[in-house]
Design a protein around this motif. Structure first.
Motif, PDB file in Angstrom:
ATOM      1  N   GLN A 296      -7.417  31.379  29.483  1.00  0.00           N
ATOM      2  CA  GLN A 296      -8.688  31.792  30.087  1.00  0.00           C
ATOM      3  C   GLN A 296      -8.954  33.282  29.904  1.00  0.00           C
ATOM      4  N   ASN A 297      -7.928  34.106  30.040  1.00  0.00           N
ATOM      5  CA  ASN A 297      -8.106  35.553  29.861  1.00  0.00           C
ATOM      6  C   ASN A 297      -8.594  35.864  28.445  1.00  0.00           C
ATOM      7  N   LEU A 298      -8.002  35.233  27.448  1.00  0.00           N
ATOM      8  CA  LEU A 298      -8.400  35.479  26.062  1.00  0.00           C
ATOM      9  C   LEU A 298      -9.805  34.947  25.784  1.00  0.00           C
ATOM     10  N   GLN A 299     -10.114  33.793  26.345  1.00  0.00           N
ATOM     11  CA  GLN A 299     -11.463  33.248  26.166  1.00  0.00           C
ATOM     12  C   GLN A 299     -12.503  34.171  26.796  1.00  0.00           C
ATOM     13  N   ASN A 300     -12.200  34.672  27.986  1.00  0.00           N
ATOM     14  CA  ASN A 300     -13.117  35.603  28.651  1.00  0.00           C
ATOM     15  C   ASN A 300     -13.269  36.899  27.847  1.00  0.00           C
ATOM     16  N   ALA A 301     -12.150  37.401  27.329  1.00  0.00           N
ATOM     17  CA  ALA A 301     -12.206  38.632  26.528  1.00  0.00           C
ATOM     18  C   ALA A 301     -13.069  38.420  25.288  1.00  0.00           C
ATOM     19  N   PHE A 302     -12.888  37.299  24.621  1.00  0.00           N
ATOM     20  CA  PHE A 302     -13.700  37.027  23.436  1.00  0.00           C
ATOM     21  C   PHE A 302     -15.170  36.881  23.813  1.00  0.00           C
ATOM     22  N   TYR A 303     -15.445  36.182  24.883  1.00  0.00           N
ATOM     23  CA  TYR A 303     -16.832  36.022  25.331  1.00  0.00           C
ATOM     24  C   TYR A 303     -17.474  37.383  25.600  1.00  0.00           C
ATOM     25  N   ASP A 304     -16.706  38.285  26.211  1.00  0.00           N
ATOM     26  CA  ASP A 304     -17.242  39.607  26.548  1.00  0.00           C
ATOM     27  C   ASP A 304     -17.606  40.435  25.310  1.00  0.00           C
ATOM     28  N   ILE A 305     -16.954  40.165  24.178  1.00  0.00           N
ATOM     29  CA  ILE A 305     -17.220  40.977  22.981  1.00  0.00           C
ATOM     30  C   ILE A 305     -17.983  40.238  21.882  1.00  0.00           C
ATOM     31  N   HIS A 306     -18.203  38.951  22.027  1.00  0.00           N
ATOM     32  CA  HIS A 306     -18.738  38.205  20.887  1.00  0.00           C
ATOM     33  C   HIS A 306     -20.144  38.635  20.473  1.00  0.00           C
ATOM     34  N   PHE A 307     -20.986  39.060  21.409  1.00  0.00           N
ATOM     35  CA  PHE A 307     -22.322  39.533  21.028  1.00  0.00           C
ATOM     36  C   PHE A 307     -22.217  40.812  20.189  1.00  0.00           C
ATOM     37  N   ILE A 308     -21.301  41.683  20.569  1.00  0.00           N
ATOM     38  CA  ILE A 308     -21.091  42.931  19.829  1.00  0.00           C
ATOM     39  C   ILE A 308     -20.607  42.621  18.413  1.00  0.00           C
ATOM     40  N   LEU A 309     -19.715  41.648  18.299  1.00  0.00           N
ATOM     41  CA  LEU A 309     -19.199  41.258  16.982  1.00  0.00           C
ATOM     42  C   LEU A 309     -20.307  40.743  16.062  1.00  0.00           C
ATOM     43  N   TYR A 310     -21.125  39.847  16.588  1.00  0.00           N
ATOM     44  CA  TYR A 310     -22.211  39.286  15.782  1.00  0.00           C
ATOM     45  C   TYR A 310     -23.227  40.367  15.396  1.00  0.00           C
ATOM     46  N   GLU A 311     -23.518  41.253  16.325  1.00  0.00           N
ATOM     47  CA  GLU A 311     -24.457  42.331  16.025  1.00  0.00           C
ATOM     48  C   GLU A 311     -23.901  43.243  14.933  1.00  0.00           C
TER      49      GLU A 311
ATOM     50  N   GLU B 213      -6.208  43.470  29.907  1.00  0.00           N
ATOM     51  CA  GLU B 213      -4.746  43.543  29.846  1.00  0.00           C
ATOM     52  C   GLU B 213      -4.168  42.765  28.660  1.00  0.00           C
ATOM     53  N   LEU B 214      -4.615  43.102  27.479  1.00  0.00           N
ATOM     54  CA  LEU B 214      -4.123  42.457  26.261  1.00  0.00           C
ATOM     55  C   LEU B 214      -2.937  43.241  25.710  1.00  0.00           C
ATOM     56  N   ASN B 215      -1.978  42.547  25.124  1.00  0.00           N
ATOM     57  CA  ASN B 215      -0.853  43.204  24.463  1.00  0.00           C
ATOM     58  C   ASN B 215      -1.288  43.788  23.121  1.00  0.00           C
ATOM     59  N   HIS B 216      -2.216  43.088  22.482  1.00  0.00           N
ATOM     60  CA  HIS B 216      -2.617  43.479  21.132  1.00  0.00           C
ATOM     61  C   HIS B 216      -3.989  42.896  20.830  1.00  0.00           C
ATOM     62  N   TYR B 217      -4.796  43.652  20.152  1.00  0.00           N
ATOM     63  CA  TYR B 217      -6.022  43.088  19.585  1.00  0.00           C
ATOM     64  C   TYR B 217      -6.399  43.891  18.346  1.00  0.00           C
ATOM     65  N   GLN B 218      -6.979  43.192  17.401  1.00  0.00           N
ATOM     66  CA  GLN B 218      -7.460  43.807  16.172  1.00  0.00           C
ATOM     67  C   GLN B 218      -8.685  43.053  15.699  1.00  0.00           C
ATOM     68  N   ILE B 219      -9.529  43.773  15.019  1.00  0.00           N
ATOM     69  CA  ILE B 219     -10.676  43.151  14.367  1.00  0.00           C
ATOM     70  C   ILE B 219     -10.617  43.577  12.909  1.00  0.00           C
ATOM     71  N   HIS B 220     -10.492  42.597  12.051  1.00  0.00           N
ATOM     72  CA  HIS B 220     -10.397  42.863  10.615  1.00  0.00           C
ATOM     73  C   HIS B 220     -11.727  42.535   9.955  1.00  0.00           C
ATOM     74  N   ILE B 221     -12.188  43.420   9.109  1.00  0.00           N
ATOM     75  CA  ILE B 221     -13.387  43.166   8.312  1.00  0.00           C
ATOM     76  C   ILE B 221     -12.896  42.591   6.989  1.00  0.00           C
TER      77      ILE B 221
ATOM     78  N   GLU C  95      -3.976  39.033  21.707  1.00  0.00           N
ATOM     79  CA  GLU C  95      -2.741  38.450  22.245  1.00  0.00           C
ATOM     80  C   GLU C  95      -2.487  39.025  23.638  1.00  0.00           C
ATOM     81  N   ASP C  96      -2.074  38.140  24.547  1.00  0.00           N
ATOM     82  CA  ASP C  96      -1.588  38.601  25.846  1.00  0.00           C
ATOM     83  C   ASP C  96      -0.248  37.919  26.095  1.00  0.00           C
ATOM     84  N   ASP C  97       0.287  38.020  27.301  1.00  0.00           N
ATOM     85  CA  ASP C  97       1.612  37.459  27.588  1.00  0.00           C
ATOM     86  C   ASP C  97       1.656  35.938  27.464  1.00  0.00           C
ATOM     87  N   ASP C  98       0.526  35.271  27.641  1.00  0.00           N
ATOM     88  CA  ASP C  98       0.512  33.811  27.700  1.00  0.00           C
ATOM     89  C   ASP C  98      -0.070  33.116  26.470  1.00  0.00           C
ATOM     90  N   GLY C  99      -0.560  33.836  25.504  1.00  0.00           N
ATOM     91  CA  GLY C  99      -1.143  33.163  24.350  1.00  0.00           C
ATOM     92  C   GLY C  99      -1.766  34.128  23.376  1.00  0.00           C
TER      93      GLY C  99
END
Length: 182
Positions: free
Chosen positions: A104-119, A141-149, A160-164
């Motif tokens: 759920q944390n990762l899904q929420n994080a993605f939801y929070d940024i997905h409009f910015i990504l598409y734009e 509270e993510l352990n790691h995140y990256q966005i690759h073009i 990535e976070d502690d649970d997935g």
């Protein structure tokens, strides 16, 4: 049974046998030329956990590949796509990467940024995108995140976070944004 019917039966039986042999030879040739080299390549890749190859209706293949999380999966994805294009020539293939164990944390994080990504993908304002995403993802509270073009129309999001972990391929050319085409 008269002689005419007997000859007709032999001709029909011969046609079925010839047709069966043709399909058998074609299947063997197809397996040797495409399936075998593709399977050998995918089995040699460290990040590939599992894969499935099926023929599709477009004279090509549906290839589903499950990947293990790695911080730089962008390189793996691009290498796999390029090798599949090389092995399968000009066939019409649908390539699907399966690669997440999201929570759920990762899904929420993605939801929070997905409009910015598409734009950013549409406008090409990637540095602005990165600044906005950094601010938003601090609270998750993510352990790691990256966005690759990957290309001007393709982005790979890794979190990535502690649970997935979540990986999402944003691609204008595919039916579903979590798929790629080879």
């Amino acid at each position: 049974m008269n002689r005419k019917n007997f000859k007709g039966s032999i001709v029909i039986l011969s046609c079925f046998v010839a047709l069966g042999l043709f399909f058998l030879v074609f299947s063997f040739w197809n397996d040797t030329k495409y399936n075998q080299p593709l399977s050998e390549y995918l089995e040699s890749q460290e990040q590939v956990i599992a894969y499935e190859i099926e023929e599709n209706d477009n004279d090509g293949y549906n290839i589903e590949i499950e990947l293990e999380y790695h911080p730089y999966l962008n390189r793996t994805i691009m290498d796999v796509e390029e090798e599949i294009k090389t092995i399968l020539d000009d066939k019409k293939n649908e390539l699907v990467f399966k690669y997440d164990e999201k929570n759920q944390n990762l899904q929420n994080a993605f939801y929070d940024i997905h409009f910015i990504l598409y734009e950013a993908k549409e406008r090409g304002n990637y540095s602005e995108m990165q600044d906005e995403i950094d601010k938003i993802l601090e609270s998750h509270e993510l352990n790691h995140y990256q966005i690759h073009i990957l290309t001007d129309q393709r982005l790979l999001v890794q979190m990535e976070d502690d649970d997935g972990y979540l990986l999402y391929l944003l691609d204008n050319n595919s039916k579903d944004s979590n798929q790629g085409s080879a």
